[in-house]
Design a protein around this motif. Structure first.
Motif, PDB file in Angstrom:
ATOM      1  N   ALA A 180     -71.273 -19.485 -15.517  1.00 57.79           N
ATOM      2  CA  ALA A 180     -72.442 -19.985 -16.246  1.00 57.79           C
ATOM      3  C   ALA A 180     -73.380 -18.824 -16.523  1.00 57.79           C
ATOM      4  N   ASN A 181     -74.238 -19.025 -17.512  1.00 57.05           N
ATOM      5  CA  ASN A 181     -75.234 -18.023 -17.857  1.00 57.05           C
ATOM      6  C   ASN A 181     -76.039 -17.624 -16.622  1.00 57.05           C
ATOM      7  N   ASN A 182     -76.240 -16.341 -16.467  1.00 57.35           N
ATOM      8  CA  ASN A 182     -77.055 -15.731 -15.415  1.00 57.35           C
ATOM      9  C   ASN A 182     -76.362 -15.636 -14.057  1.00 57.35           C
ATOM     10  N   LYS A 183     -75.143 -16.126 -13.927  1.00 56.46           N
ATOM     11  CA  LYS A 183     -74.399 -15.979 -12.678  1.00 56.46           C
ATOM     12  C   LYS A 183     -73.847 -14.561 -12.589  1.00 56.46           C
ATOM     13  N   ILE A 184     -73.683 -14.059 -11.382  1.00 53.16           N
ATOM     14  CA  ILE A 184     -73.038 -12.765 -11.176  1.00 53.16           C
ATOM     15  C   ILE A 184     -71.545 -13.032 -10.999  1.00 53.16           C
ATOM     16  N   ALA A 185     -70.742 -12.360 -11.814  1.00 54.34           N
ATOM     17  CA  ALA A 185     -69.313 -12.634 -11.850  1.00 54.34           C
ATOM     18  C   ALA A 185     -68.506 -11.361 -11.678  1.00 54.34           C
ATOM     19  N   VAL A 186     -67.327 -11.528 -11.092  1.00 49.92           N
ATOM     20  CA  VAL A 186     -66.325 -10.477 -11.086  1.00 49.92           C
ATOM     21  C   VAL A 186     -65.416 -10.770 -12.263  1.00 49.92           C
ATOM     22  N   LEU A 215     -73.501 -12.508 -16.015  1.00 54.71           N
ATOM     23  CA  LEU A 215     -73.083 -13.128 -17.276  1.00 54.71           C
ATOM     24  C   LEU A 215     -74.302 -13.512 -18.089  1.00 54.71           C
ATOM     25  N   LYS A 216     -74.297 -13.131 -19.358  1.00 56.08           N
ATOM     26  CA  LYS A 216     -75.339 -13.542 -20.293  1.00 56.08           C
ATOM     27  C   LYS A 216     -74.642 -14.205 -21.478  1.00 56.08           C
ATOM     28  N   VAL A 217     -74.985 -15.462 -21.707  1.00 55.84           N
ATOM     29  CA  VAL A 217     -74.412 -16.199 -22.827  1.00 55.84           C
ATOM     30  C   VAL A 217     -75.542 -16.487 -23.801  1.00 55.84           C
ATOM     31  N   VAL A 218     -75.390 -15.959 -25.043  1.00 60.88           N
ATOM     32  CA  VAL A 218     -76.388 -16.153 -26.090  1.00 60.88           C
ATOM     33  C   VAL A 218     -75.650 -16.765 -27.278  1.00 60.88           C
TER      34      VAL A 218
END
Length: 146
Positions: free
Chosen positions: A88-94, A106-109
């Motif tokens: 999801a947007n703003n979560k820290i992901a590997v 993660l940034k979703v625009v």
């Protein structure tokens, strides 16, 4: 513990045991004035039971680099990664990006996906159709040495 090395992260598969755990003092440790030692009760505590929600989908990975220092992820920190969580947007992901693992926010625009570092010395990465890209898992905790 099974270890797998990728270029930027080292992955570890947690080992679980019914008898795991170390002594835990349930009174809190005073950062001010000391409390009397006779007031504590001792139990056993397993960090896996606290940090791991989905045992079969959880892995550890060691951070390599400085791109996420603003999020509190420093070189050699140990990440707890849950592959069962939805990105999801703003979560820290590997993420697996063009043959390498990386950890970013993660940034979703709109329909665009960006991998946002948390260090001004690094540039955001826009994901395009040309990229070989997979969100591998979501970071749930970080373990640091002091």
């Amino acid at each position: 513990m099974l270890t797998t090395h990728a270029q930027n992260l080292s992955f570890f598969t947690p080992e679980f045991s019914e008898h795991s755990g170390i002594p835990y003092f349930d009174t809190g440790i005073s950062a001010g004035f000391p409390s009397p030692a006779e007031d504590f009760k001792q139990e056993r505590l397993s960090l896996d039971n606290i940090l791991v929600k989905n045992k079969l989908a959880t892995f550890y990975a060691r951070v390599s680099g400085q791109s996420m220092i603003g999020a509190g992820l420093d070189d050699n920190d140990l990440l707890v990664i849950d592959r069962s969580l939805e990105p999801a947007n703003n979560k820290i992901a590997v993420c697996f990006l063009d043959g390498e693992f990386t950890v970013k926010r993660l940034k979703v625009v709109g329909s665009d996906v960006w991998l946002q570092p948390e260090n001004p010395n690094y540039k955001p990465i826009k994901i395009t159709e040309e990229n070989n890209f997979v969100i591998w898992g979501i970071v749930t905790n970080v373990i640091k040495k002091v």
